[in-house]
Design a protein around this motif. Structure first.
Motif, mmCIF file in Angstrom:
data_model
loop_
_atom_site.group_PDB
_atom_site.id
_atom_site.type_symbol
_atom_site.label_atom_id
_atom_site.label_comp_id
_atom_site.label_asym_id
_atom_site.label_seq_id
_atom_site.Cartn_x
_atom_site.Cartn_y
_atom_site.Cartn_z
ATOM 1 N N GLN A 71 8.213 11.961 -2.855
ATOM 2 C CA GLN A 71 8.011 13.241 -2.087
ATOM 3 C C GLN A 71 8.836 13.075 -0.861
ATOM 4 N N ARG A 72 8.912 11.851 -0.156
ATOM 5 C CA ARG A 72 9.521 11.503 1.136
ATOM 6 C C ARG A 72 10.855 11.074 0.949
ATOM 7 N N THR A 73 11.133 10.371 -0.207
ATOM 8 C CA THR A 73 12.655 10.074 -0.542
ATOM 9 C C THR A 73 13.519 10.521 -1.857
ATOM 10 N N ASP B 64 0.975 -1.177 0.056
ATOM 11 C CA ASP B 64 -0.104 -0.107 -0.038
ATOM 12 C C ASP B 64 0.992 0.951 -0.052
ATOM 13 N N THR B 65 1.409 1.598 -1.127
ATOM 14 C CA THR B 65 2.103 2.867 -1.083
ATOM 15 C C THR B 65 1.823 3.333 -2.765
ATOM 16 N N SER B 66 2.585 4.511 -2.927
ATOM 17 C CA SER B 66 2.196 5.377 -4.321
ATOM 18 C C SER B 66 3.471 5.971 -4.722
ATOM 19 N N VAL C 292 27.798 -1.344 7.305
ATOM 20 C CA VAL C 292 26.438 -1.246 6.833
ATOM 21 C C VAL C 292 26.384 -0.042 5.640
ATOM 22 N N CYS C 293 25.670 0.743 5.573
ATOM 23 C CA CYS C 293 25.810 1.933 4.593
ATOM 24 C C CYS C 293 27.091 2.601 4.509
ATOM 25 N N ALA C 294 27.886 2.721 5.778
ATOM 26 C CA ALA C 294 28.893 3.334 5.711
ATOM 27 C C ALA C 294 30.350 2.479 5.312
ATOM 28 N N ASP D 12 6.573 -5.105 4.333
ATOM 29 C CA ASP D 12 6.670 -3.941 5.123
ATOM 30 C C ASP D 12 6.986 -2.552 4.424
ATOM 31 N N ARG D 13 5.755 -1.898 4.128
ATOM 32 C CA ARG D 13 6.007 -0.525 3.116
ATOM 33 C C ARG D 13 7.014 0.701 3.759
ATOM 34 N N THR D 14 7.082 0.494 4.762
ATOM 35 C CA THR D 14 7.807 1.427 5.452
ATOM 36 C C THR D 14 9.553 1.222 4.995
ATOM 37 N N GLY E 105 12.653 4.737 10.856
ATOM 38 C CA GLY E 105 12.883 5.642 9.876
ATOM 39 C C GLY E 105 12.961 7.098 10.337
ATOM 40 N N ARG E 106 12.120 7.700 11.146
ATOM 41 C CA ARG E 106 12.316 8.761 11.709
ATOM 42 C C ARG E 106 13.418 9.360 12.435
ATOM 43 N N ASP E 107 13.769 8.236 13.401
ATOM 44 C CA ASP E 107 15.035 8.466 14.064
ATOM 45 C C ASP E 107 16.155 8.284 13.263
ATOM 46 N N ALA F 22 20.519 7.553 0.375
ATOM 47 C CA ALA F 22 19.633 6.962 1.311
ATOM 48 C C ALA F 22 18.140 7.843 0.920
ATOM 49 N N ASN F 23 18.341 9.132 0.873
ATOM 50 C CA ASN F 23 17.162 9.745 0.886
ATOM 51 C C ASN F 23 17.602 11.124 0.525
ATOM 52 N N ARG F 24 16.697 11.646 -0.611
ATOM 53 C CA ARG F 24 17.207 13.084 -1.264
ATOM 54 C C ARG F 24 17.117 13.902 -0.154
HETATM 55 N N1 ACO Z 1 3.860 4.539 1.520
HETATM 56 C C1 ACO Z 1 2.997 5.287 1.689
HETATM 57 N N2 ACO Z 1 2.672 5.540 3.066
HETATM 58 C C2 ACO Z 1 3.719 4.991 3.944
HETATM 59 C C3 ACO Z 1 4.955 4.283 3.376
HETATM 60 C C4 ACO Z 1 5.118 4.139 2.141
HETATM 61 N N3 ACO Z 1 5.860 3.362 1.382
HETATM 62 N N4 ACO Z 1 5.799 4.160 4.434
HETATM 63 C C5 ACO Z 1 5.248 4.747 5.704
HETATM 64 N N5 ACO Z 1 4.016 5.312 5.047
HETATM 65 C C6 ACO Z 1 2.965 6.027 6.237
HETATM 66 C C7 ACO Z 1 3.408 5.700 7.528
HETATM 67 O O1 ACO Z 1 2.689 4.639 7.751
HETATM 68 C C8 ACO Z 1 2.890 7.204 8.188
HETATM 69 O O2 ACO Z 1 1.325 6.919 8.414
HETATM 70 P P1 ACO Z 1 0.455 7.549 9.784
HETATM 71 O O3 ACO Z 1 0.926 9.022 9.606
HETATM 72 O O4 ACO Z 1 -0.924 7.272 9.034
HETATM 73 O O5 ACO Z 1 0.988 6.954 10.675
HETATM 74 C C9 ACO Z 1 3.118 8.304 7.155
HETATM 75 O O6 ACO Z 1 3.641 7.568 5.920
HETATM 76 C C10 ACO Z 1 4.401 8.869 7.719
HETATM 77 O O7 ACO Z 1 5.470 8.062 7.965
HETATM 78 P P2 ACO Z 1 6.857 8.554 8.492
HETATM 79 O O8 ACO Z 1 7.735 7.374 8.988
HETATM 80 O O9 ACO Z 1 6.720 9.607 9.553
HETATM 81 O O10 ACO Z 1 7.513 9.209 7.294
HETATM 82 P P3 ACO Z 1 8.862 9.839 6.982
HETATM 83 O O11 ACO Z 1 8.268 11.321 6.605
HETATM 84 O O12 ACO Z 1 9.803 9.780 8.292
HETATM 85 O O13 ACO Z 1 9.545 9.337 5.855
HETATM 86 C C11 ACO Z 1 11.292 7.406 5.876
HETATM 87 C C12 ACO Z 1 9.908 7.813 6.011
HETATM 88 C C13 ACO Z 1 11.368 7.938 4.329
HETATM 89 C C14 ACO Z 1 11.723 6.171 6.032
HETATM 90 C C15 ACO Z 1 12.397 8.502 6.320
HETATM 91 O O14 ACO Z 1 11.839 8.613 7.883
HETATM 92 C C16 ACO Z 1 13.642 8.343 6.208
HETATM 93 O O15 ACO Z 1 14.445 8.434 4.876
HETATM 94 N N6 ACO Z 1 14.530 7.972 7.250
HETATM 95 C C17 ACO Z 1 15.718 7.483 6.896
HETATM 96 C C18 ACO Z 1 16.198 6.034 6.385
HETATM 97 C C19 ACO Z 1 17.291 6.249 6.000
HETATM 98 O O16 ACO Z 1 18.044 6.993 5.441
HETATM 99 N N7 ACO Z 1 17.943 4.975 6.068
HETATM 100 C C20 ACO Z 1 19.425 5.304 5.942
HETATM 101 C C21 ACO Z 1 20.322 4.247 6.542
HETATM 102 S S1 ACO Z 1 19.817 2.481 5.700
HETATM 103 C C22 ACO Z 1 21.186 1.599 6.220
HETATM 104 O O17 ACO Z 1 22.035 2.074 6.974
HETATM 105 C C23 ACO Z 1 21.020 0.233 5.801
#
Ligand code: ACO
Length: 335
Positions: free
Chosen positions: A51-53, A43-45, A127-129, A166-168, A227-229, A264-266
């Motif tokens: 927009q998020r990444t 369930d994503t789009s 890991v990523c580093a 896990d869509r997140t 993700g947020r942390d 990882a993320n724009r």
């Molecule tokens: N599609 C649609 N909705 C989603 C998705 C998805 N794929 N994933 C999460 N959502 C929803 C969540 O359920 C949440 O819904 P809710 O508000 O109803 O609870 C909402 O979107 C917002 O979720 P957040 O987690 O707050 O979204 P955020 O803006 O933080 O973006 C993201 C998430 C992209 C993962 C971001 O936190 C991020 O980029 N974090 C860093 C990740 C990263 O850089 N990792 C790098 C290291 S990786 C490594 O070392 C292996």
């Protein structure tokens, strides 16, 4: 600035050894998976992911495309680019968190596939580093004379450890490999690896980890992330190693030609660049096409930017990354 070494045989002062990049290569699986493709699975789009990444697509490995297969292709391309052969390499380091097997090291499989029968080969896990850690490690071998030429590879098949329910997390990652050849050179002037700063803090394990392993569950496990942390830590903390790498080299951010961060993320990349005062047009961005390929993302981006003519001899390049652990690092390289 490095001081002159003393040649043990001659008791004369000789120029310091520098680890100079003499070739790059990369490899991506043929299969491209778009955000729209993923939206059929979870369930994503496309709109949410972009927009998020900033991610629009990623490459995913087929069943036969293991980490060592991708790593071997990237390493071979880097060797060709450098005009070198297997006989010229005496160190292979593969940064990966997705090894073909628990052991032997994936680096040894790449070494064998390339026909390299001398020197040492080992994996490095940050890991990523991982690629930044591997460049810094190779630099220590080369500048102390312990090795002459190193293949430094980042290779990953994160699609094997992602939880596809896990869509997140599943929308973030991709597969691929990149490699550079580093050569120990005397009299390289101001070229080569100029500085590196590495950090780890294991207290953050729960923020980004894999919930399995040979010594705990006996399974491979799946990637888990808050993700947020991670986002907060990446933007808030990671710049310390960048500042340190600049300070070590006596160089300022304004002098940088290219900023090649872990992809990882724009939003993280642009926020970090803004914080450091690095102009947006100096960022090499590939996350839109590759997704997050963990340790492979920086060497993949380096190869893209070098082959399209952006990175040229003499350019000052900063690489930086943060990954699970947390582990994070930065290195300055004069091309
Ligand atoms: N599609 C649609 N909705 C989603 C998705 C998805 N794929 N994933 C999460 N959502 C929803 C969540 O359920 C949440 O819904 P809710 O508000 O109803 O609870 C909402 O979107 C917002 O979720 P957040 O987690 O707050 O979204 P955020 O803006 O933080 O973006 C993201 C998430 C992209 C993962 C971001 O936190 C991020 O980029 N974090 C860093 C990740 C990263 O850089 N990792 C790098 C290291 S990786 C490594 O070392 C292996």
């Amino acid at each position: 600035m490095a001081t002159l070494r003393t040649d043990p045989g001659q008791h004369r002062r000789v120029p310091p050894l520098r680890s100079v990049v003499v070739g790059t290569g990369s490899s991506l699986p043929a299969r491209v998976v778009t955000n729209a493709d993923l939206a059929e699975r979870v369930d994503t789009s496309d709109e949410w992911i972009v927009q998020r990444t900033g991610i629009r697509q990623r490459h995913l490995a087929g069943p036969d495309e293991t980490t060592s297969v991708l790593g071997t292709r990237a390493a071979r391309a880097a060797l060709d680019d450098a005009g070198l052969t297997a006989d010229d390499i005496d160190l292979v380091i593969c940064a990966t968190s997705t090894p073909d097997h628990t052991f032997p090291a994936t680096a040894t499989q790449i070494q064998a596939a390339l026909g390299i029968h001398q020197g040492a080969a080992f994996d490095l896990q940050a890991v990523c580093a991982g690629f930044v850690f591997a460049v810094s490690t190779a630099d220590k071998f080369l500048t102390t004379g312990a090795a002459r030429r190193a293949l430094v590879i980042g290779a990953e098949t994160f699609s094997r450890i992602v939880d596809w329910e896990d869509r997140t997390t599943c929308v973030l990652f991709g597969d691929g490999a990149g490699a550079v050849v580093l050569e120990a050179q005397e009299g390289a002037g101001d070229r080569g690896v100029l500085s590196a700063s590495l950090r780890s803090d294991g207290r953050h394990r729960e923020k980004l980890y894999v919930d399995g392993g040979p010594g705990s569950t006996g399974t491979t496990g799946h990637l888990r992330m808050e993700g947020r942390d991670v986002f907060r830590f990446a933007v808030g903390q990671v710049t310390d190693v960048i500042v340190e790498a600049f300070a070590q080299a006596g160089i300022t951010a304004e002098e940088l030609d290219w900023f090649v961060p872990h992809q990882a993320n724009r939003r993280i990349i642009e926020a970090s660049a803004d914080k450091l005062g690095v102009a947006r047009d100096k960022i090499v961005l590939t996350v839109d096409r590759h997704g997050n390929t963990s340790a492979a993302s920086i060497p993949l981006a380096l190869d893209v930017a070098r082959r399209d003519g952006r990175i040229r001899a003499g350019d000052l390049v900063m690489i930086e990354a943060i990954g699970g652990g947390f582990s994070w690092g930065a290195a300055l390289i004069r091309w």
